[in-house]
Design an enzyme around this catalytic site. Structure first.
Site, PDB file in Angstrom:
ATOM      1  N   CYS A  38       0.821  -1.057  -0.008  1.00  0.00           N
ATOM      2  CA  CYS A  38       0.072   0.225  -0.080  1.00  0.00           C
ATOM      3  C   CYS A  38       0.963   1.348   0.013  1.00  0.00           C
ATOM      4  O   CYS A  38       0.653   1.950  -0.991  1.00  0.00           O
ATOM      5  CB  CYS A  38      -0.882  -0.035   1.185  1.00  0.00           C
ATOM      6  SG  CYS A  38      -1.984  -1.254   1.156  1.00  0.00           S
TER       7      CYS A  38
HETATM    8  N1  LIG Z   1      -2.796  -5.791   2.472  1.00  0.00           N
HETATM    9  C1  LIG Z   1      -3.090  -4.512   3.278  1.00  0.00           C
HETATM   10  O1  LIG Z   1      -2.533  -4.338   4.091  1.00  0.00           O
HETATM   11  C2  LIG Z   1      -4.018  -3.639   2.339  1.00  0.00           C
HETATM   12  C3  LIG Z   1      -4.594  -2.720   3.296  1.00  0.00           C
HETATM   13  C4  LIG Z   1      -5.474  -1.739   2.652  1.00  0.00           C
HETATM   14  C5  LIG Z   1      -6.053  -2.143   1.629  1.00  0.00           C
HETATM   15  N2  LIG Z   1      -5.504  -2.928   0.780  1.00  0.00           N
HETATM   16  C6  LIG Z   1      -5.628  -3.054  -0.724  1.00  0.00           C
HETATM   17  O2  LIG Z   1      -6.692  -4.086  -0.890  1.00  0.00           O
HETATM   18  C7  LIG Z   1      -6.677  -4.587  -2.108  1.00  0.00           C
HETATM   19  C8  LIG Z   1      -6.298  -6.170  -2.109  1.00  0.00           C
HETATM   20  O3  LIG Z   1      -5.106  -6.154  -1.345  1.00  0.00           O
HETATM   21  P1  LIG Z   1      -4.474  -7.558  -0.552  1.00  0.00           P
HETATM   22  O4  LIG Z   1      -3.348  -7.241   0.127  1.00  0.00           O
HETATM   23  O5  LIG Z   1      -5.448  -8.281   0.104  1.00  0.00           O
HETATM   24  O6  LIG Z   1      -4.004  -8.401  -1.940  1.00  0.00           O
HETATM   25  P2  LIG Z   1      -3.568  -9.965  -1.846  1.00  0.00           P
HETATM   26  O7  LIG Z   1      -2.795  -9.936  -3.180  1.00  0.00           O
HETATM   27  O8  LIG Z   1      -3.369 -10.391  -0.683  1.00  0.00           O
HETATM   28  O9  LIG Z   1      -4.916 -10.731  -2.365  1.00  0.00           O
HETATM   29  C9  LIG Z   1      -5.612 -10.365  -3.373  1.00  0.00           C
HETATM   30  C10 LIG Z   1      -6.443 -11.844  -4.020  1.00  0.00           C
HETATM   31  O10 LIG Z   1      -7.102 -11.509  -5.045  1.00  0.00           O
HETATM   32  C11 LIG Z   1      -7.169 -12.668  -6.198  1.00  0.00           C
HETATM   33  N3  LIG Z   1      -7.431 -12.070  -7.276  1.00  0.00           N
HETATM   34  C12 LIG Z   1      -6.677 -11.426  -8.042  1.00  0.00           C
HETATM   35  N4  LIG Z   1      -7.332 -11.049  -9.456  1.00  0.00           N
HETATM   36  C13 LIG Z   1      -8.697 -11.786  -9.202  1.00  0.00           C
HETATM   37  C14 LIG Z   1      -9.727 -11.988  -9.997  1.00  0.00           C
HETATM   38  N5  LIG Z   1      -9.856 -11.546 -11.202  1.00  0.00           N
HETATM   39  N6  LIG Z   1     -10.856 -12.544  -9.436  1.00  0.00           N
HETATM   40  C15 LIG Z   1     -10.771 -12.887  -8.257  1.00  0.00           C
HETATM   41  N7  LIG Z   1      -9.701 -12.785  -7.367  1.00  0.00           N
HETATM   42  C16 LIG Z   1      -8.720 -12.465  -8.000  1.00  0.00           C
HETATM   43  C17 LIG Z   1      -5.751 -12.873  -5.732  1.00  0.00           C
HETATM   44  O11 LIG Z   1      -5.415 -14.317  -6.278  1.00  0.00           O
HETATM   45  C18 LIG Z   1      -5.402 -12.857  -4.423  1.00  0.00           C
HETATM   46  O12 LIG Z   1      -5.808 -13.912  -3.526  1.00  0.00           O
HETATM   47  C19 LIG Z   1      -5.404  -3.712  -2.940  1.00  0.00           C
HETATM   48  O13 LIG Z   1      -6.070  -2.949  -3.551  1.00  0.00           O
HETATM   49  C20 LIG Z   1      -4.741  -3.200  -1.744  1.00  0.00           C
HETATM   50  O14 LIG Z   1      -4.054  -1.873  -1.991  1.00  0.00           O
HETATM   51  C21 LIG Z   1      -4.425  -3.735   1.337  1.00  0.00           C
END
Ligand SMILES: NC(=O)c1ccc[n+]([C@@H]2O[C@H](COP(=O)([O-])OP(=O)(O)OC[C@H]3O[C@@H](n4cnc5c(N)ncnc54)[C@H](O)[C@@H]3O)[C@@H](O)[C@H]2O)c1
Length: 455
Positions: A292
């Protein structure tokens, strides 16, 4: 109550009750089915909370391994309790699938897919686009769709709305509700989790915001903060992360200056934070990490250019933060030089590769940039991380030392602390290491400091 309303009807709603009332009733009676798209650090904890609140929850992901793990009751995210997944899956209230056809049975769909940068540091919205196109194919009337992924202001109204309407033939506001609600999860934070962190919600239209807020209020206890549009909510999330990025950039720059001036930046911060108002403490380190803080401000810089605007504060802090891994290796090099050793051929152990303390996530971790820089200068690099047993990087598998036995530690020319994990015995590290460069002030409580240098 909802006998006049059928979600299977395609097109405009012909019913005695409004779509809003129908959905509010579905939420209060727990009969709405929840779909969480993307079962990662954000999606899995959200899916668990939805299911724990009594909603049948289906998780969607493109990775078979994650789907299989969920369906066999296995957890893979640190902030989720193992027993929650197994209990919820066993009870039948939670499941996972790669089959987007099941979106048709979901009345509430939250999208939690990655929003990385491409190789030119520009927003890569392809994961949002792919998942939204899949959802659109199966979207039924009276569905609520909420984007939770962090992204530039305008994504929900300009991109997601367009793709959903084009792919489904349905209209936002009349056939489905659309909004944006940023996820604020802070992995490893023991006090604030998905369940008790206030949730900001922006939506297209007053009915949409009412229904989406009511859904989150049924599940979360941190309170819902309604804002007037999705773009306010999108910008609000980027502000949170840019605020951290810029303040860390400031403190990193001051840390480098303080080193020149022989002033301990850590003592300076500790003194400054005694001010009861107007100051928030940020700490220096070997660079920014995670999914992030280092990435999200670029989403804003990119969008700003569409308006002929340059986000100069963001650019300036990025430049400082991006320089930190090399700066830290320069400092390590100076330490070795004092002992008559060149960095080329020296054995260095990195302590902590996760991007922050007490988590197992090493994505974008500055430790990996430090590692690249050390290896590039010919150092022989090992690592120890109680949270990360191995990781893939540069087409190589790096494996953590299994423990920090004294004789092993003593064999390294330098220990470089890149992550301040709390489950490391730092007294033992101090006693056995030849020399330690602590880029996180992880050893602040150690009194014997002859072999410690702090960033
Ligand atoms: N990790 C954090 O601390 C955090 C905090 C706040 C916001 N975010 C935001 O949240 C969002 C997700 O982050 P995350 O850390 O959970 O990512 P992540 O990579 O841990 O998880 C994302 C998941 O989405 C899946 N995915 C990818 N393409 C897909 C599709 N077309 N259909 C269904 N699933 C699909 C992936 O396989 C993965 O399991 C991002 O935008 C990130 O910036 C993350």
């Amino acid at each position: 109550m909802n006998s006049h309303y059928h979600r299977d009807e395609v097109g405009a709603v012909a019913s005695m009750i409004t779509m809003k009332d129908y959905l509010l009733e579905q939420i209060s009676s727990r009969s709405i089915v929840v779909g969480i798209v993307g079962l990662g650090y954000v999606g899995l904890p959200l899916a668990v909370e939805m299911a724990k609140a009594g909603f049948e929850t289906i998780g969607f992901d493109v990775q078979d391994t994650k789907v299989d793990m969920v369906n066999s009751g296995q957890n893979y995210i640190g902030d989720v309790a193992d027993e929650d997944i197994s209990t919820l899956v066993k009870s039948g209230i939670m499941s996972a699938t790669t089959d987007f056809k099941k979106c048709a049975s979901c009345g509430f769909i939250a999208i939690c897919v990655p929003t990385p940068l491409d190789k030119h540091q520009q927003p890569d919205t392809s994961y949002i686009e792919q998942s939204v196109k899949e959802i659109a194919k199966h979207l039924k009337p009276a569905t609520i769709v909420v984007l939770e992924s962090t992204t530039y202001p305008g994504t929900t109204e300009e991109l997601v709305k367009y793709l959903l309407e084009e792919g489904s033939g349905l209209q936002s506001g009349t056939d489905f509700y659309l909004g944006f609600s940023p996820e604020r999860v802070d992995p490893g934070n023991r006090a604030f989790k998905t369940k008790n962190t206030p949730k900001v919600v922006g939506a297209i239209g007053s009915d949409a915001i009412e229904v989406i807020s009511s859904m989150y209020e049924a599940v979360l206890v941190g309170g819902v903060v309604r804002v007037s549009s999705p773009r306010i909510a999108e910008m609000e999330k980027i502000l949170e992360n840019t605020y951290r990025n810029v303040n860390i950039g400031l403190i990193n720059e001051l840390a480098m200056l303080c080193n020149h001036m022989n002033i301990d930046i850590w003592e300076v911060i500790d003194a400054a934070k005694t001010k009861p108002y107007g100051f928030s403490a940020f700490y220096p380190g070997p660079g920014l990490g995670g999914h992030c803080i280092p990435l999200d401000p670029y989403y804003l810089s990119w969008k700003a250019r569409e308006h002929g605007f340059h986000t100069s504060m963001i650019e300036a802090s990025m430049a400082v933060n991006d320089r930190m891994p090399v700066y830290c290796v320069d400092r390590a090099s100076r330490i070795l030089n004092r002992f008559g050793k060149p960095i080329n051929g020296s054995s260095i152990i990195i302590l902590g590769v996760a991007y922050k303390q007490d988590i197992d996530d090493y994505r974008e971790s500055p430790a990996l940039k430090v590692l690249d820089e050390l290896e590039g200068r010919g150092a022989l690099v090992s690592f120890f991380d109680p949270w990360v047993s191995e990781f893939q990087h540069n087409n190589k598998t790096y494996r953590s030392l299994s423990n920090l036995e004294s004789e092993k530690l003593g064999a390294f020319d330098l220990v470089m602390i890149c992550t301040a994990h709390t489950n490391v015995d730092y007294s033992q590290v101090q006693e056995n290491a030849n020399y330690i460069f602590d880029t996180r002030n992880a050893m602040k409580h150690i009194t014997e400091r002859d072999n410690i240098e702090v960033l």
